[in-house]
Design an enzyme around this catalytic site. Sequence first.
Site, PDB file in Angstrom:
ATOM      1  N   SER A 229       0.838  -1.263   0.105  1.00  0.00           N
ATOM      2  CA  SER A 229       0.020   0.017  -0.178  1.00  0.00           C
ATOM      3  C   SER A 229       0.781   1.496   0.018  1.00  0.00           C
ATOM      4  O   SER A 229       1.787   0.889   0.757  1.00  0.00           O
ATOM      5  CB  SER A 229      -1.105   0.021   1.403  1.00  0.00           C
ATOM      6  OG  SER A 229      -1.711   0.946   1.834  1.00  0.00           O
TER       7      SER A 229
ATOM      8  N   TYR B 292      -1.261  -0.846  10.871  1.00  0.00           N
ATOM      9  CA  TYR B 292      -1.228  -1.155   9.245  1.00  0.00           C
ATOM     10  C   TYR B 292      -0.137  -0.773   8.482  1.00  0.00           C
ATOM     11  O   TYR B 292       0.404  -0.970   7.616  1.00  0.00           O
ATOM     12  CB  TYR B 292      -2.823  -0.101   9.236  1.00  0.00           C
ATOM     13  CG  TYR B 292      -2.916  -0.457   7.490  1.00  0.00           C
ATOM     14  CD1 TYR B 292      -3.568  -1.398   6.758  1.00  0.00           C
ATOM     15  CD2 TYR B 292      -3.144   0.033   5.861  1.00  0.00           C
ATOM     16  CE1 TYR B 292      -3.484  -2.440   5.466  1.00  0.00           C
ATOM     17  CE2 TYR B 292      -3.419   0.222   5.055  1.00  0.00           C
ATOM     18  CZ  TYR B 292      -3.610  -0.661   4.830  1.00  0.00           C
ATOM     19  OH  TYR B 292      -3.573  -1.237   3.882  1.00  0.00           O
TER      20      TYR B 292
END
Length: 255
Positions: free
Chosen positions: A155, A168
């Site tokens: 990501s 995350y």
Amino acid sequence: MTQEAKQFEKQSDTSGAGAFGAGKSAFVTGASKGIGYAVAQALAAEGYRVTITSRKQDEIEQTAKNIGEHVRGVVCDVKDAAAVQREVDAHVAAFGGLDVLFVNAGVGHFANIEQLSIEQWQDVIDTNLSGAFYTIKAAIPAMKERGGYIFTLSSLAGKNPFEGGSAYNASKFGLNGLSEVINLDLRKYDIKTTQIMPGSVATHFNDHTPNEDDFWKIQPEDLAQLTVDLLKMPARTLPSRVEVRPSRPDRKPKK
């Protein structure tokens, strides 16, 4: 031209329906919906025999049927190293080898570090980072037999921290580092590794339901097309990190 030179000169055969992936197989984690589903669907269309995983039995069985024949749907929690090894071994036994590994399974819990629970931290790190390690490690022996390609779905959060993203961000920063080391460790066996780092994607991630307001986002099928395109690159060339962004984020509907 030497035989070794010819190997790196040659590009993949894309003539004819399904010719590119004929005789090859792929293992895709977290594929009951979203990016994993789109990638599995695209690879199956190219002739690959595919195993897809999910933590939910009913979802993964139906997904496998939707994609078509030569697709196995199996229940597997990537946090369980033994389960991952068992399913990778079953894939190799069923299809005679393993050529493409798409490491996609991931979760997210977002909160200020004070409010984020230890259980939430462990869930994110164990799934997104340790789960990736377990999956890749399980696949290496089979992939060394004839070379292959490993994709890790990271990501832009793997390089851009944001408030409330401690777990995350840490998992994706870690996944990027892991991917880069894997590339160095395995490329001598003709195993390529690419980390794909998308921005906003129209998926069910973080309890989002894709809807018409997502038109400006990257679509799962776009990342599936990217994956196929990378597989068709000449053997001598490796885009090891690919950052992908919506081309027009300014078109995001105003709330």
